[in-house]
Design a protein around this motif. Sequence first.
Motif, short mmCIF file in Angstrom:
data_model
loop_
_atom_site.label_atom_id
_atom_site.label_comp_id
_atom_site.label_asym_id
_atom_site.label_seq_id
_atom_site.Cartn_x
_atom_site.Cartn_y
_atom_site.Cartn_z
N ALA A 179 -27.69 3.23 65.72
CA ALA A 179 -26.88 4.15 66.51
C ALA A 179 -27.76 4.77 67.58
N VAL A 180 -27.14 5.24 68.65
CA VAL A 180 -27.91 5.78 69.77
C VAL A 180 -27.06 6.79 70.52
N VAL A 181 -27.72 7.81 71.05
CA VAL A 181 -27.06 8.81 71.89
C VAL A 181 -27.82 8.86 73.21
N LEU A 182 -27.09 8.80 74.31
CA LEU A 182 -27.68 8.94 75.64
C LEU A 182 -27.39 10.36 76.14
N ARG A 183 -28.45 11.05 76.51
CA ARG A 183 -28.32 12.46 76.87
C ARG A 183 -28.94 12.71 78.23
N GLU A 184 -28.31 13.58 78.97
CA GLU A 184 -28.80 14.00 80.27
C GLU A 184 -30.20 14.60 80.14
N SER A 185 -31.08 14.30 81.09
CA SER A 185 -32.41 14.90 81.08
C SER A 185 -32.32 16.38 81.47
N PRO A 186 -33.02 17.26 80.75
CA PRO A 186 -33.03 18.68 81.15
C PRO A 186 -33.57 18.91 82.56
N GLN A 187 -34.34 17.95 83.09
CA GLN A 187 -34.85 18.09 84.44
C GLN A 187 -33.73 18.18 85.48
N SER A 188 -32.53 17.78 85.09
CA SER A 188 -31.39 17.86 86.00
C SER A 188 -31.10 19.29 86.43
N TYR A 189 -31.60 20.26 85.66
CA TYR A 189 -31.27 21.66 85.92
C TYR A 189 -32.42 22.42 86.58
N ALA A 190 -33.39 21.71 87.11
CA ALA A 190 -34.50 22.34 87.83
C ALA A 190 -34.28 22.22 89.33
N ALA A 191 -34.36 23.33 90.03
CA ALA A 191 -34.31 23.31 91.50
C ALA A 191 -35.70 22.97 92.02
N SER A 192 -35.81 22.85 93.32
CA SER A 192 -37.09 22.49 93.94
C SER A 192 -38.18 23.49 93.55
N GLY A 193 -39.30 22.97 93.08
CA GLY A 193 -40.43 23.81 92.69
C GLY A 193 -40.37 24.34 91.28
N VAL B 51 -37.02 26.08 78.71
CA VAL B 51 -37.01 27.17 79.66
C VAL B 51 -37.27 26.64 81.06
N VAL B 52 -36.53 27.17 82.02
CA VAL B 52 -36.74 26.84 83.42
C VAL B 52 -37.67 27.90 84.01
N LEU B 53 -38.80 27.45 84.54
CA LEU B 53 -39.79 28.36 85.11
C LEU B 53 -39.76 28.29 86.63
N SER B 54 -39.96 29.43 87.26
CA SER B 54 -40.09 29.47 88.71
C SER B 54 -41.43 28.87 89.11
N PRO B 55 -41.65 28.60 90.40
CA PRO B 55 -42.96 28.09 90.83
C PRO B 55 -44.11 29.01 90.42
N ALA B 56 -43.84 30.31 90.25
CA ALA B 56 -44.87 31.26 89.83
C ALA B 56 -44.99 31.35 88.31
#
Length: 498
Positions: A310-324, A375-380
């Motif tokens: 069995a297998v599940v295909l899942r969206e990468s969390p990187q999809s939710y990161a803006a530039s930087g 967690v999504v981190l800012s460039p800083a």
Amino acid sequence: MHRSPTAEAEIADELAHVRSGLLPRYEAELPGARAAVLSRLWRGLAHDPLPWVVRREPGGEGLTLCLADGRRLHGPRPDPYATGAYVTVVRLGGADYDDPARLVTDLAVPHSASFAAEVGHSVASLALSRAAQEGHRPDEWPESDWAWEQRIVDGHPFHPTCRSRPGFSVAEQFAYGPEHRPVVELGLVPARAEECLVTGAWPRELRDGERVVLPVHPWQAEHVLKRTCEQRLSAHPLMSLRTLALPGGPHVKTSLSARLTSSVRDISLASVAASAVLSDFAEVPASRSDGLLHMTRTLGAAAAGSPDLAVVLRESPQSYAASGERVLPVAALATTALPRSPGWLADFARLALTVGLRLLELGVALEAHGQNLLVVLSPAGDPLRLVYRDLADIRVSPARLARHGITVPDLPSRMVTDDERTLRRKLFGSLVAGALAGTAGSGAALAQALEAAVPDLPPGPDLAALRADPLPTKALTLMRFSPRAGGDQWAELPSPLA
């Protein structure tokens, strides 16, 4: 001192044939690995409701456990929120133990032998994982999602079998373990569509005419399915080992019928059947988080008649990161310098508790440990938002959801409950006793962060329970001493807010 040479010697013997030049480093890492696992074990012995511990006697800088057979087990005063190797020796009867596997053996309680084998393998594999590291600096910031996950070398911060991989040879640990940074060639197994359970939008590139093509982990193909795969797909293993990232594409969660920490990592047919409905449902509470939480979408799931394939295909969390911005699992925060700042840790605790309590009020209790929560981190490096993945272990309250006008879809019955204790255990045990404690690294740091964050949180009965009650945590050691008991078992830790 007592020694348990079996697992350590077996790994050493295999290593001598696979990568002999690494043997001296492996042997040098063994004492630290024993202490790291012993520290996790002592936490469980000190706090889990073990039936053969009749009394706990704190005294001075230590703690004594009075056992049912009259023996006494003594060690340092435990910090249930500490990570690392702060326990180097405990005393059972008249003997000192620095080897956790030997200690478990000599406790001679039900299931000691099987648990001792897991603990011994955890020590040996942890030493192997540490020996193979080239090192990184806390100020290094990887670009890829898998590189962040592969920095997590020691595994679960509180589980005695944090690195146990029974059934994996040394060569297989190097080939598949994320901390060894391999590229894994997933096999591709075609199956007739009428024989498969498929939910969601199964991608065209994983179809072959009327057949569904399922990615399979090579360990699973060899040891469980007993087959070879002619076609292959290159991927990078993530911290769960059985989930891998396709470069530029989704994450692939595969079946892996091996016991890693507490569980055999298969994918149930019920999970496959519910995956699309659950993914759509999760977007509703996430949309009410004021943009502070994203849920990774399940793109598709399939099973060829069995949890073994069995297998599940899942969206990468990187999809939710803006530039930087960067997205990393909370477990990876400890590999950076960020948590060393009390102000940063308080900001992160405030964000995590705001999101977790808001969803709990809505009726969704997240399993928000350091692997599922990102967690999504800012460039800083400031914590901005959270991303949650793997919905299989959340709990959903129909009564709470109804108060907010949300209808519960048809979900597996094990996910659905209105029991407040169950809901709070799920969130507080994973988020506070797990993700936040693992990031803080000690009870003092965790308490300081929570004390700074809690006054800014909206009041409510769930927050009141967090402040007033002992903190629930999964009784990981008890669960391994009672492997035939189904479901989670729980312990209570002294509240860091007491």
